[in-house]
Write an enzyme that holds these catalytic residues in place. Sequence first.
Site, PDB file in Angstrom:
ATOM      1  N   THR A  12       0.818  -1.212   0.000  1.00 54.07           N
ATOM      2  CA  THR A  12       0.000   0.000   0.000  1.00 54.07           C
ATOM      3  C   THR A  12       0.851   1.260   0.000  1.00 54.07           C
ATOM      4  OG1 THR A  12      -1.828  -1.125   1.067  1.00 54.07           O
ATOM      5  CG2 THR A  12      -1.737   1.237   1.388  1.00 54.07           C
ATOM      6  N   SER A  58       1.398  -7.541  -0.982  1.00 52.90           N
ATOM      7  CA  SER A  58       2.182  -8.520  -0.202  1.00 52.90           C
ATOM      8  C   SER A  58       1.444  -9.832   0.032  1.00 52.90           C
ATOM      9  CB  SER A  58       2.650  -7.920   1.123  1.00 52.90           C
ATOM     10  OG  SER A  58       1.614  -7.889   2.069  1.00 52.90           O
ATOM     11  N   THR A  91       1.597  -4.455   4.228  1.00 48.21           N
ATOM     12  CA  THR A  91       1.475  -4.737   5.661  1.00 48.21           C
ATOM     13  C   THR A  91       0.883  -6.122   5.956  1.00 48.21           C
ATOM     14  OG1 THR A  91      -0.698  -3.672   5.746  1.00 48.21           O
ATOM     15  CG2 THR A  91       1.205  -2.297   6.269  1.00 48.21           C
ATOM     16  N   ASP A  92       0.160  -6.693   4.978  1.00 43.54           N
ATOM     17  CA  ASP A  92      -0.570  -7.938   5.277  1.00 43.54           C
ATOM     18  C   ASP A  92       0.348  -9.090   5.696  1.00 43.54           C
ATOM     19  OD1 ASP A  92      -2.921  -6.664   4.769  1.00 43.54           O
ATOM     20  OD2 ASP A  92      -3.249  -7.560   2.791  1.00 43.54           O
TER      21      ASP A  92
HETATM   22  N1  ASP Z   1      -2.818  -5.569   0.784  1.00 41.57           N
HETATM   23  C1  ASP Z   1      -1.758  -4.647   1.069  1.00 41.57           C
HETATM   24  C2  ASP Z   1      -0.436  -5.398   1.057  1.00 41.57           C
HETATM   25  O1  ASP Z   1      -0.167  -6.114   1.981  1.00 41.57           O
HETATM   26  C3  ASP Z   1      -1.985  -3.990   2.375  1.00 41.57           C
HETATM   27  C4  ASP Z   1      -0.937  -3.002   2.803  1.00 41.57           C
HETATM   28  O2  ASP Z   1       0.132  -2.889   2.266  1.00 41.57           O
HETATM   29  O3  ASP Z   1      -1.234  -2.273   3.780  1.00 41.57           O
HETATM   30  O4  ASP Z   1       0.296  -5.277   0.109  1.00 41.57           O
END
Ligand code: ASP
Length: 331
Positions: A12, A58, A91-92
Amino acid sequence: MKNVVILATGGTIAGVGEPGKDTGYKSGSLTAKELVDAIPELSSIANIQVKQVCNINSDDITSALWIKLAKRIAELQNNPQVDGIVITHGTDTLEETAFFLALTTAGTKPVILTGAMRPATAAAPDGPANLIFAVKSAVRAATDLASKKQSEGNDVQHHENDCAPILVAFADKLISAESVQKIHPNRLDAFAAMDAETARGNETARGLHFEIDGEETLPKGTLPKVTVLYFNAEADAAQIEFAAKTAQGLVIAGAGAGEFSQSWMEALARIQIPVVITSRINAGRILPEQLLVPGTIAGYSLPAPKAAVLLRLALTKTDNPAKIQEFFAKF
Ligand code: ASP
């Protein structure tokens, strides 16, 4: 100024969507260079170099990408022109990548992971502040390391077993890779350290090190496949038989102290692959004396996703449950 290399993987923090909106964007859209060029302040904190490792959401991370990232880090650890490494990541699965790196990185230079909860095109994106915090944290850790080395003289032997701190820098918190967990799907402050009473912390965890270069153990540049199954009331035990046919290892996120139904107990007793028992509560510890099925492996304080990372690495060395249990007992 310290030299910091930013390895960008997507997420993100590099997300692009409708200007001003927090949702409905595409992760991993901006390139590493675009991401860093948009934050001029970075160049006043360190000499920055950027490298794109991949540009993905991710949730699409693979063990092949982990190994590619770990090899890049190994090169940078050996490069005298580099003082610290920052990784931008979705973040995932950030905690899984961080934990993989904690188990595979040799060398003493800091490795700091960060990301964002809002895309770069949001009205108030959190990525720039997180990236600045991560680079500052890398500079501080590199400075501490340099002064420690200086005060202890050139006693290289003494430093041989030192390990790089693998940390997550997020929303003004610095958390070790061993204890970090994403604890909220939307909040900006989305990460926390696991209960301090249950995690034994950095020192013991880092006693474990897996080589990612071993051609013999990783012939295809990927890790053995491990399935994670979540137990809920009346969960279908057929999933266990399927996992045993399609994966080399299994992690169970059991209820309470790693428990499950009679039908799961019977299915788990029948299969031959190593099975690690964790709790779907994501806190506390599962100890060997709590195991319902003999021959299964206690996950100790590791939550299921991290247990899967350790089991995948452990399977590159052995499929003997008693040996694998020794790895988990470090947590
Ligand atoms: N779906 C995103 C990822 O993990 C969420 C994020 O980056 O906050 O790439």
